[in-house]
Design an enzyme around this catalytic site. Structure first.
Site, PDB file in Angstrom:
ATOM      1  N   ASP A 115       0.820  -1.218   0.000  1.00  0.00           N
ATOM      2  CA  ASP A 115       0.000   0.000   0.000  1.00  0.00           C
ATOM      3  C   ASP A 115       0.849   1.261   0.000  1.00  0.00           C
ATOM      4  OD1 ASP A 115      -2.035  -1.807   0.204  1.00  0.00           O
ATOM      5  OD2 ASP A 115      -2.560  -1.341   2.294  1.00  0.00           O
ATOM      6  N   LYS A 190      -6.005  12.932  11.539  1.00  0.00           N
ATOM      7  CA  LYS A 190      -5.855  12.005  10.412  1.00  0.00           C
ATOM      8  C   LYS A 190      -6.793  12.329   9.248  1.00  0.00           C
ATOM      9  CE  LYS A 190      -5.799   7.174   8.991  1.00  0.00           C
ATOM     10  NZ  LYS A 190      -5.887   5.759   9.394  1.00  0.00           N
ATOM     11  N   ASP A 331      -4.488   2.775  -4.303  1.00  0.00           N
ATOM     12  CA  ASP A 331      -3.045   2.786  -4.047  1.00  0.00           C
ATOM     13  C   ASP A 331      -2.606   1.514  -3.325  1.00  0.00           C
ATOM     14  OD1 ASP A 331      -4.265   3.321  -1.622  1.00  0.00           O
ATOM     15  OD2 ASP A 331      -2.762   4.768  -0.962  1.00  0.00           O
TER      16      ASP A 331
END
Length: 398
Positions: A115, A190, A331
């Site tokens: 990832d 985040k 991704d």
């Protein structure tokens, strides 16, 4: 592709899917299968070095065997994982491999994931050749993966500690800083960091942080919660701007170009590095009017998505030529455990190949050719980050 049971789906869907063709693990594949299990368990384990993750799996072999043999009647260790069903699938595969007469020749069908690390910001760091941003999102080598969320949280905390020392009579935010200084952590910032590449606004950041603070119940007064969220959002965006100045400059430039085009009642369009034409469809419903604000705000994230899509397609084509099985979700790139090292080399080479193209220069030239009477701002200055450092970064994708 089945509409419900596919690899883009939930943990349960991914846990029951495997590659049709299996491949012998080999020495490197056995190692990557163990690392993959640690990544799926997560809970902070996925932030360790690769050797740390390997050690985690080897220290929990009893739990792994128990999970594989008695998933419901046993200790149910696999249920503690962040992705429990995928973790269980790997427990079963790894247990079979380790119990076989030759683990390295065991045929595994499990897709092992690699990832990106806050992938949108990785693309912006490469576009801007930004050394500071590149280090924050693992474009350069480190002993363990850099955590951009923790990095931003640390910057926010530093700003708030300074603000907390100020006189509230002169600096009203000082009292807010004193309240929030013990609330700043990775989780608080985040979502704002993740959505920064999508052009999150101050209002959006405020609402995101307000939800996190409300969940904690430390501030019960609605008015105080709102004011504290305003201050925390402003501080978080300041920290982001400091760490990713190049990304901010490029986002701003892309937005300005889009505004200039949309103000002429024209949609923003471009061609990806692979030659795919893209046109933003945002118009007033039923009328021939372009939505200027939507064209402007959507262009930076759409443009970067077209670049990460190009990177995935370049990697997929190269993997096929190399005889690898490849699957991907945004991704997250997947292949057999035995082929992870090869895929890792390919995806790094293709990332460098992509960004050796003068992408922003080509974009500006296409705008100038399409709209010769319009005046576009100059491309932001780039840093001196060496793209080839990506080749030696183990945590670029991991």
């Amino acid at each position: 592709m089945h509409p419900y049971l596919n690899h883009l789906g939930s943990d349960l869907c991914r846990g029951v899917l495997e590659f049709a063709e299996g491949r012998p693990l080999g020495r490197s594949g056995l190692r990557w299968l163990k690392i993959h299990l640690a990544n799926l368990y997560a809970g902070g384990v996925d932030k360790l070095s690769l050797d740390g993750r390997l050690a985690f799996t080897e220290n929990h072999l009893d739990d792994i065997f128990d999970s594989a043999d008695r998933p419901l009647e046993g200790r149910r260790w696999w249920l503690k994982a962040e992705d429990p069903f995928q973790c269980l699938a790997v427990c079963i595969d790894l247990a079979e491999a380790l119990r076989s007469s030759s683990p390295e020749t065991f045929v595994s069908h499990i897709p092992v994931h690699q990832d990106g690390s806050c992938n949108g910001l990785q693309h912006y760091a490469a576009l801007g050749r930004d050394k500071l941003g590149a280090a924050a999102v693992n474009l350069v080598a480190g002993e363990k993966p850099a955590d951009v969320y923790s990095g931003i949280a640390a910057r926010v905390l530093g700003i708030m500690r300074i603000d907390a020392q100020k006189d509230p009579a002169v600096f009203p935010d000082a009292s807010l800083a004193k309240i929030l200084v013990n609330q700043v952590d990775r989780k608080l910032v985040k979502q704002t960091v993740m959505t920064s590449v999508y052009g999150v606004t101050y209002i959006g950041a405020r609402d995101q942080i307000k939800r996190r603070l409300k969940e904690r119940g430390v501030i019960t007064d609605d008015r105080e919660l709102f004011v504290a969220s305003c201050y925390a959002a402003k501080t978080t965006l300041t920290a982001l701007g400091e760490m990713f100045q190049a990304a901010r400059d490029i986002m701003r430039w892309l937005g300005e170009c889009a505004k200039i085009i949309a103000s002429e009642n024209q949609p923003v369009s471009w061609t990806t590095p692979l030659g795919l034409p893209v046109v933003q469809p945002y118009r007033v419903l039923g009328r021939h009017l372009i939505m200027v604000k939507r064209q402007r705000t959507a262009f930076p994230p759409n443009f970067v998505h077209s670049l990460d899509g190009s990177h995935m397609m370049m990697t997929a084509v190269a993997c096929k030529k190399a005889g690898l099985t490849f699957a991907g979700v945004h991704d997250s790139y997947w292949t057999h455990a035995s082929d992870v090292d090869t895929m890792n080399r390919i995806l790094r080479e293709k990332f460098i190949e992509l960004y050796e193209i003068p992408i922003l220069e080509n974009l500006l030239e296409s705008f100038q050719q399409s709209f010769p009477t319009l005046c576009f701002p100059p491309i932001p200055e780039r840093g001196d980050f060496d793209l080839r450092d990506v080749l030696d970064s183990p945590y670029f994708f991991n």
